[in-house]
Scaffold this motif. Structure first.
Motif, PDB file in Angstrom:
ATOM      1  N   PRO B 127      34.766  -9.314 -64.730  1.00 14.49           N
ATOM      2  CA  PRO B 127      34.619 -10.633 -64.114  1.00 14.49           C
ATOM      3  C   PRO B 127      34.154 -10.485 -62.670  1.00 14.49           C
ATOM      4  O   PRO B 127      34.610  -9.593 -61.958  1.00 14.49           O
ATOM      5  CB  PRO B 127      36.043 -11.209 -64.168  1.00 14.49           C
ATOM      6  CG  PRO B 127      36.938 -10.041 -64.299  1.00 14.49           C
ATOM      7  CD  PRO B 127      36.170  -8.938 -64.951  1.00 14.49           C
ATOM      8  N   ASN B 130      33.669 -15.737 -57.874  1.00 14.31           N
ATOM      9  CA  ASN B 130      32.661 -16.644 -57.345  1.00 14.31           C
ATOM     10  C   ASN B 130      32.719 -16.605 -55.821  1.00 14.31           C
ATOM     11  O   ASN B 130      33.509 -17.273 -55.190  1.00 14.31           O
ATOM     12  CB  ASN B 130      32.881 -18.062 -57.866  1.00 14.31           C
ATOM     13  CG  ASN B 130      31.681 -18.929 -57.586  1.00 14.31           C
ATOM     14  OD1 ASN B 130      30.695 -18.459 -57.011  1.00 14.31           O
ATOM     15  ND2 ASN B 130      31.746 -20.175 -57.979  1.00 14.31           N
ATOM     16  N   THR B 148      26.193 -23.528 -56.343  1.00 15.53           N
ATOM     17  CA  THR B 148      25.672 -22.181 -56.575  1.00 15.53           C
ATOM     18  C   THR B 148      24.155 -22.212 -56.688  1.00 15.53           C
ATOM     19  O   THR B 148      23.455 -21.407 -56.071  1.00 15.53           O
ATOM     20  CB  THR B 148      26.251 -21.610 -57.884  1.00 15.53           C
ATOM     21  OG1 THR B 148      27.547 -22.130 -58.067  1.00 15.53           O
ATOM     22  CG2 THR B 148      26.277 -20.119 -57.852  1.00 15.53           C
ATOM     23  N   ILE B 215      23.244 -13.617 -58.372  1.00 12.93           N
ATOM     24  CA  ILE B 215      23.250 -13.856 -59.816  1.00 12.93           C
ATOM     25  C   ILE B 215      24.620 -13.557 -60.408  1.00 12.93           C
ATOM     26  O   ILE B 215      25.128 -14.296 -61.244  1.00 12.93           O
ATOM     27  CB  ILE B 215      22.175 -13.005 -60.508  1.00 12.93           C
ATOM     28  CG1 ILE B 215      20.812 -13.385 -59.952  1.00 12.93           C
ATOM     29  CG2 ILE B 215      22.198 -13.216 -62.002  1.00 12.93           C
ATOM     30  CD1 ILE B 215      19.803 -12.305 -60.128  1.00 12.93           C
ATOM     31  N   SER B 217      27.437 -13.808 -58.947  1.00 10.39           N
ATOM     32  CA  SER B 217      28.317 -14.931 -58.617  1.00 10.39           C
ATOM     33  C   SER B 217      28.025 -16.123 -59.518  1.00 10.39           C
ATOM     34  O   SER B 217      28.922 -16.854 -59.914  1.00 10.39           O
ATOM     35  CB  SER B 217      28.111 -15.371 -57.167  1.00 10.39           C
ATOM     36  OG  SER B 217      28.558 -14.388 -56.302  1.00 10.39           O
ATOM     37  N   HIS B 218      26.746 -16.281 -59.824  1.00  8.71           N
ATOM     38  CA  HIS B 218      26.329 -17.435 -60.627  1.00  8.71           C
ATOM     39  C   HIS B 218      26.823 -17.323 -62.062  1.00  8.71           C
ATOM     40  O   HIS B 218      27.379 -18.270 -62.610  1.00  8.71           O
ATOM     41  CB  HIS B 218      24.801 -17.520 -60.594  1.00  8.71           C
ATOM     42  CG  HIS B 218      24.232 -18.648 -61.372  1.00  8.71           C
ATOM     43  ND1 HIS B 218      24.634 -19.947 -61.201  1.00  8.71           N
ATOM     44  CD2 HIS B 218      23.281 -18.680 -62.340  1.00  8.71           C
ATOM     45  CE1 HIS B 218      23.960 -20.717 -62.015  1.00  8.71           C
ATOM     46  NE2 HIS B 218      23.137 -19.978 -62.726  1.00  8.71           N
ATOM     47  N   ILE B 219      26.625 -16.140 -62.698  1.00 11.36           N
ATOM     48  CA  ILE B 219      27.023 -16.038 -64.101  1.00 11.36           C
ATOM     49  C   ILE B 219      28.452 -15.516 -64.261  1.00 11.36           C
ATOM     50  O   ILE B 219      29.023 -15.607 -65.333  1.00 11.36           O
ATOM     51  CB  ILE B 219      26.053 -15.191 -64.964  1.00 11.36           C
ATOM     52  CG1 ILE B 219      25.904 -13.792 -64.396  1.00 11.36           C
ATOM     53  CG2 ILE B 219      24.713 -15.868 -65.097  1.00 11.36           C
ATOM     54  CD1 ILE B 219      25.040 -12.898 -65.259  1.00 11.36           C
ATOM     55  N   GLY B 220      29.021 -14.958 -63.208  1.00 11.44           N
ATOM     56  CA  GLY B 220      30.441 -14.636 -63.217  1.00 11.44           C
ATOM     57  C   GLY B 220      30.838 -13.406 -64.010  1.00 11.44           C
ATOM     58  O   GLY B 220      31.998 -13.226 -64.328  1.00 11.44           O
ATOM     59  N   ARG B 221      29.902 -12.566 -64.374  1.00  8.05           N
ATOM     60  CA  ARG B 221      30.283 -11.343 -65.084  1.00  8.05           C
ATOM     61  C   ARG B 221      29.200 -10.295 -64.880  1.00  8.05           C
ATOM     62  O   ARG B 221      28.032 -10.646 -64.747  1.00  8.05           O
ATOM     63  CB  ARG B 221      30.443 -11.619 -66.584  1.00  8.05           C
ATOM     64  CG  ARG B 221      29.156 -12.053 -67.212  1.00  8.05           C
ATOM     65  CD  ARG B 221      29.356 -12.483 -68.645  1.00  8.05           C
ATOM     66  NE  ARG B 221      28.211 -13.257 -69.094  1.00  8.05           N
ATOM     67  CZ  ARG B 221      27.176 -12.725 -69.754  1.00  8.05           C
ATOM     68  NH1 ARG B 221      27.155 -11.462 -70.044  1.00  8.05           N
ATOM     69  NH2 ARG B 221      26.186 -13.491 -70.116  1.00  8.05           N
TER      70      ARG B 221
END
Lengths: 372, 300
Positions: B127, B130, B148, B215, B217-221
């Motif tokens: 993970p 954010n 975001t 990116i 942070s944007h997709i979170g994984r």
């Protein structure tokens, strides 16, 4: 040479001579067919061991109906063309019941032969939905849920429990996810209580799913049913929640994984996912695994518990039917519940076990909790 | 109309993400005509560095913007070092060799870095916190453009402007343009070509790291493989815009982002990649060197 032949011949006669006068207690013949060699042997052998353990137990207690059980173990190498020979051979040996086969394809070809000979067949692992749902094989039963069971559970849960009427079905274009999604679409359409407002595949590993998320919003769906694995699911749910969408999210056992909760974090809260029923606390399962460890000094392999359950179901049915006659046996399998390592089961009219399969879980406070 | 706007913004965000990575490809290609396949891995390493730094800082009690800034800085520095080192180890010794050799070396480097991160970190998805702050003034428009997305698009725009200024108006920018035009001639007039190449790799890697942090942070994984997939798309965008051309990379990325977004929105996401690559094929049929690429005569 001649001498050896004569010894052999007399040995055979001796066996017959011994068998002849034995009083009525002709043994019950249970066939065990499946992949016992080749690259899929690891799917078939655990069932053989499971059945052997059950039968050893039963015979030690004096058999059933005063008759011992003997096993006829036959290999089909998971190949449909071999399975016909396997089945024919078992029939010619006057088998009473067959436990098997293992692979869906091999099971299907063998079933026709068993059906003509009126032999009950119980598979621990053939999951192809057609086998039961086509209604062509009244002699077929299985102790494992079919491939579409999860989709059926997800759809029924969404429609009957959550009362949604507009559903978006998404998948990851893979065999597993797409198969699940297609079954889900079929069940929603057939059920007529809800309709599919969107059916789409997403690209696994894409940097962003906002377009498909926008499309879900645009479609007005109240719930998303997703077929696939957790990495994409966590991205999709996060983007939906970031866009303030309250759409319900229901998925499969590819998502019922703790990594999903870890990765999606607070966005995972409230997500539904189906997963196999927990058998870890079932005392029969614990006992069966312990017996396997004692006998073979190792952990059991795939479908061991299902195989064990199949053997128990057959033994129970013979006892209840008081014979191995086909009609009585079928009736007994369909009417009597039996406790097995996979749960308390009986079979429905099409041969699927009631009581096995999947349960629905929901993420609550960072853990999957079974929904009752 | 709202729906169109949502898709437009979605495509813009996607395009901005591609652009940050595509710039690294196109700058390196412009200067030494090498497709740097390890570039996607630099992006991935940037994201991993930011994750590690952010985790440590958050555990030690720091919060909010300071974590973001520090994670960004360390990721950019660390990735730049990687870019610099990769060039020195894998490409510089092959400078005089045929064009195929550094290409193979780049693929090797890419595989090496992927497996290195997999072994040193994990093969599981991790993970990613954010890091980007929630902007309260974007909240009413969250369904069209969240904070975001807003930050990604703005950052990319700022980075583009800075990069343009660097290349157009500074001495090193001039040297880079000279090297891109004719390396031997640049050397003859006293440009330190090796330094220019190193700088290019550093700038490209820094941009990739910025992209990586945004990116992730944007997709979170993240996992060790994200660089490969993002790299392929960004490379496509660079080729679409004309590889070697900096405005081309940005234009190509935006067009790719919009194509994917609108194809998903109005047709089906099943055909997202089909549309993207069909567009690439079409453009390359009519403009073989890409949208803004210079057509050069190949010396055979």
């Amino acid at each position: 040479m001649m001498k050896r032949f004569l010894i052999g011949l007399s040995a055979i006669f001796l066996v017959f001579a011994l068998a002849g006068p034995a009083p009525a207690a002709e043994p019950i013949k249970i066939g065990v067919a499946g992949a016992h060699s080749g690259d899929l042997a690891s799917y078939g052998l655990p069932t053989v061991k499971a059945v052997e353990l059950v039968v050893k137990d039963v015979n030690a207690r004096g058999g059933i109906l005063g008759r011992k059980i003997v096993l006829l173990i036959e290999d089909d190498v998971c190949k449909p063309e071999v399975a016909t020979n396997t089945a024919t051979k078992l029939i010619s040996q006057k088998v009473d019941v067959v436990i098997g086969h293992i692979c869906s394809g091999a099971t299907k070809t063998a079933l026709g032969i068993y059906k003509d000979a009126k032999v009950v067949t119980v598979s621990p692992s053939a999951t192809n939905p057609e086998l039961t749902q086509s209604g062509r094989y009244p002699n077929f039963f299985r102790t494992i849920a079919s491939d579409d069971a999860q989709a059926r559970l997800g759809v029924e849960f969404a429609v009957n429990k959550l009362k949604v009427t507009k559903i978006a079905v998404l998948h990851d274009k893979g065999d597993y996810g797409k198969g699940f999604a297609e079954f889900a679409r079929k069940f929603i359409t057939d059920g007529k209580k809800a309709r599919v407002v969107l059916f789409e595949g997403v690209t696994p590993g894409a940097v962003d799913y906002s377009a498909v998320v926008n499309k879900v919003r645009q479609s007005g769906a109240e719930a998303v049913i997703y077929g696939g694995y957790h990495p994409e699911a966590s991205s999709i749910i996060a983007q939906m929640r970031k866009k303030n969408m309250k759409t319900l999210f229901i998925s499969d056992d590819g998502v019922k994984d703790d990594t999903f909760i870890k990765v999606a974090g607070r966005y995972a809260e409230g997500v539904y996912a189906s997963g196999p029923k927990d058998t870890k606390k079932n005392p029969l399962a614990i006992a069966a695994i312990a017996a396997h460890k004692k006998a073979y000094n190792s952990d059991p392999g795939a479908f061991f518990l299902e195989g064990y359950a199949a053997a128990l179901a057959v033994v129970n049915a013979i006892q209840k039917a008081k014979s191995t006659e086909y009609n009585a046996l079928v009736k007994a399998l369909r009417t009597n519940y039996v406790n097995t390592p996979v749960g308390k089961i009986r079979f429905d009219n099409r041969g699927d076990a009631i009581g096995v399969g999947f349960a629905m879980y929901q993420v609550k406070n960072g853990a999957y909790i079974e929904v009752r | 109309m709202d729906y169109f706007l949502e898709l437009f913004i979605g495509g813009l965000t996607r395009g901005s993400i591609y652009a940050l990575i595509a710039l690294g490809y196109t700058m390196v290609y412009g200067i030494i005509e090498l497709i740097n396949f390890a570039h996607g891995e630099i992006y991935m390493i940037g994201a991993f560095t930011a994750l590690i730094v952010a985790t440590i800082l958050t555990m030690s009690g720091m919060s909010g913007v300071s974590v973001l800034v520090l994670a960004f800085l360390v990721a950019v520095l660390y990735s730049s070092c990687y870019g610099f080192t990769v060039e020195k180890i894998a490409y510089k010794p092959l400078r005089g060799a045929s064009r195929l050799s550094p290409l193979i070396s780049a693929i090797g480097m890419s595989i090496f870095l992927q497996n290195y991160v997999m072994l040193a970190q994990t093969s599981d998805f991790l993970p990613f916190p954010n890091l980007l702050p929630e902007l309260p003034f974007m909240e009413p428009y969250a369904h069209i453009m969240g904070s975001t997305e807003f930050i990604i698009v703005t950052t990319t725009a700022v980075v583009m402007i800075l990069l343009t200024i660097l290349i157009k108006f500074t001495k090193i920018g001039k040297a880079m343009r000279a090297t891109a035009q004719d390396r031997n001639m640049a050397m003859l007039v006293g440009v330190n070509v090796n330094r220019v190449i190193s700088t290019t790799f550093i700038i490209g890697s820094a941009l990739a790291a910025v992209g990586g942090v945004l990116i992730a942070s944007h997709i979170g994984r993240i996992n060790f493989y994200i660089g490969f997939i993002a790299g392929i798309k960004a490379f496509t965008a660079a080729v679409l815009g004309g590889i070697g051309s900096i405005p081309g990379a940005v234009l190509g990325s935006l067009i790719l982002g919009w194509t994917e977004s609108f194809a998903t929105g109005y047709v089906s996401s099943d055909y997202e990649d089909v549309f993207a690559f069909a567009l690439l094929v079409l453009i390359l049929i009519f403009r073989p060197s890409g949208l803004l690429g210079r057509s050069t005569t190949q010396k055979v």
